[in-house]
Design a protein around this motif. Structure first.
Motif, mmCIF file in Angstrom:
data_model
loop_
_atom_site.group_PDB
_atom_site.id
_atom_site.type_symbol
_atom_site.label_atom_id
_atom_site.label_comp_id
_atom_site.label_asym_id
_atom_site.label_seq_id
_atom_site.Cartn_x
_atom_site.Cartn_y
_atom_site.Cartn_z
ATOM 1 N N PRO A 183 -12.404 2.934 0.771
ATOM 2 C CA PRO A 183 -10.951 3.022 0.716
ATOM 3 C C PRO A 183 -10.300 1.398 0.798
ATOM 4 C CG PRO A 183 -11.580 4.280 2.595
ATOM 5 C CD PRO A 183 -12.982 3.614 1.819
ATOM 6 N N PRO A 184 -9.197 1.121 -0.066
ATOM 7 C CA PRO A 184 -8.667 -0.119 0.283
ATOM 8 C C PRO A 184 -8.052 -0.289 1.679
ATOM 9 C CG PRO A 184 -7.197 1.386 -0.860
ATOM 10 C CD PRO A 184 -8.409 2.136 -0.484
ATOM 11 N N PRO A 185 -8.360 -1.704 2.176
ATOM 12 C CA PRO A 185 -7.973 -2.048 3.611
ATOM 13 C C PRO A 185 -6.547 -2.264 3.622
ATOM 14 C CG PRO A 185 -9.101 -3.989 2.333
ATOM 15 C CD PRO A 185 -8.991 -2.660 1.372
ATOM 16 N N PRO A 186 -5.904 -1.567 4.691
ATOM 17 C CA PRO A 186 -4.331 -2.001 4.798
ATOM 18 C C PRO A 186 -4.372 -3.439 5.390
ATOM 19 C CG PRO A 186 -5.160 -0.485 6.432
ATOM 20 C CD PRO A 186 -6.416 -0.805 5.636
ATOM 21 N N PRO A 187 -3.368 -4.212 5.280
ATOM 22 C CA PRO A 187 -2.514 -4.127 4.121
ATOM 23 C C PRO A 187 -3.258 -4.558 2.942
ATOM 24 C CG PRO A 187 -1.977 -6.025 5.590
ATOM 25 C CD PRO A 187 -2.897 -5.302 6.178
#
Length: 157
Positions: free
Chosen positions: A54-58
């Motif tokens: 999953p994309p890392p935040p931010p």
């Protein structure tokens, strides 16, 4: 097959040189700090995409302090070393399906993504250099050939 290790060693070295120059600057240009944050944010995102995480935040434009950039650059070094150290011809040709920051779905091969990452960072380091000069600061000399000549890429001269 392209040897990706020196390119990512260069990327790491150049990012650290920029960080060092910005840290040493008495008055730091805000645009330069934001661009460095974008470089590390985008690189984290591309690693996640390649590794199907999953994309890392931010995501793409994190508002990072220089200390946060330092931490991210250290994490990126190990991430890229792990990733490019395990590349095979099949892995380089593997399709990565992802959704970009505009919500568009794309598919690209790992090799094309790796080249994009290196070129994207070079582009933004050039913007940082211009911004530093406009602010009366001397940007670091981060040309690839300079890194090679100085032996900064793991023994390549």
């Amino acid at each position: 097959m392209t040897d990706w290790k020196p390119l990512f060693a260069y990327d790491d070295w150049a990012n650290r040189e920029v960080l060092s120059s910005l840290t040493a600057a008495g008055s730091r240009p805000e645009k330069s700090r934001k661009l460095l944050g974008h470089i590390v944010g985008a690189e984290r995102l591309w690693i996640a995409r390649i590794e199907s995480q999953p994309p890392p935040p931010p995501e793409v434009w994190p508002d990072l302090a220089l200390a946060d950039c330092r931490t991210a650059i250290e994490e990126l070094e190990s991430g890229w070393q792990r990733l490019v150290g395990a590349l095979s011809e099949d892995e380089l040709a593997r399709a990565v399906v992802y959704t970009n920051s505009k919500g568009e779905r794309w598919t690209n091969e790992v090799a094309d993504i790796l080249m994009h990452v290196v070129m994207h960072s070079v582009h933004h380091r050039g913007q940082i250099a211009a911004d530093m000069r406009a602010s009366g600061l001397e940007p670091p000399y981060v040309d690839y050939i300079h890194a090679v000549r100085q032996g900064k890429l793991g023994g390549r001269t």
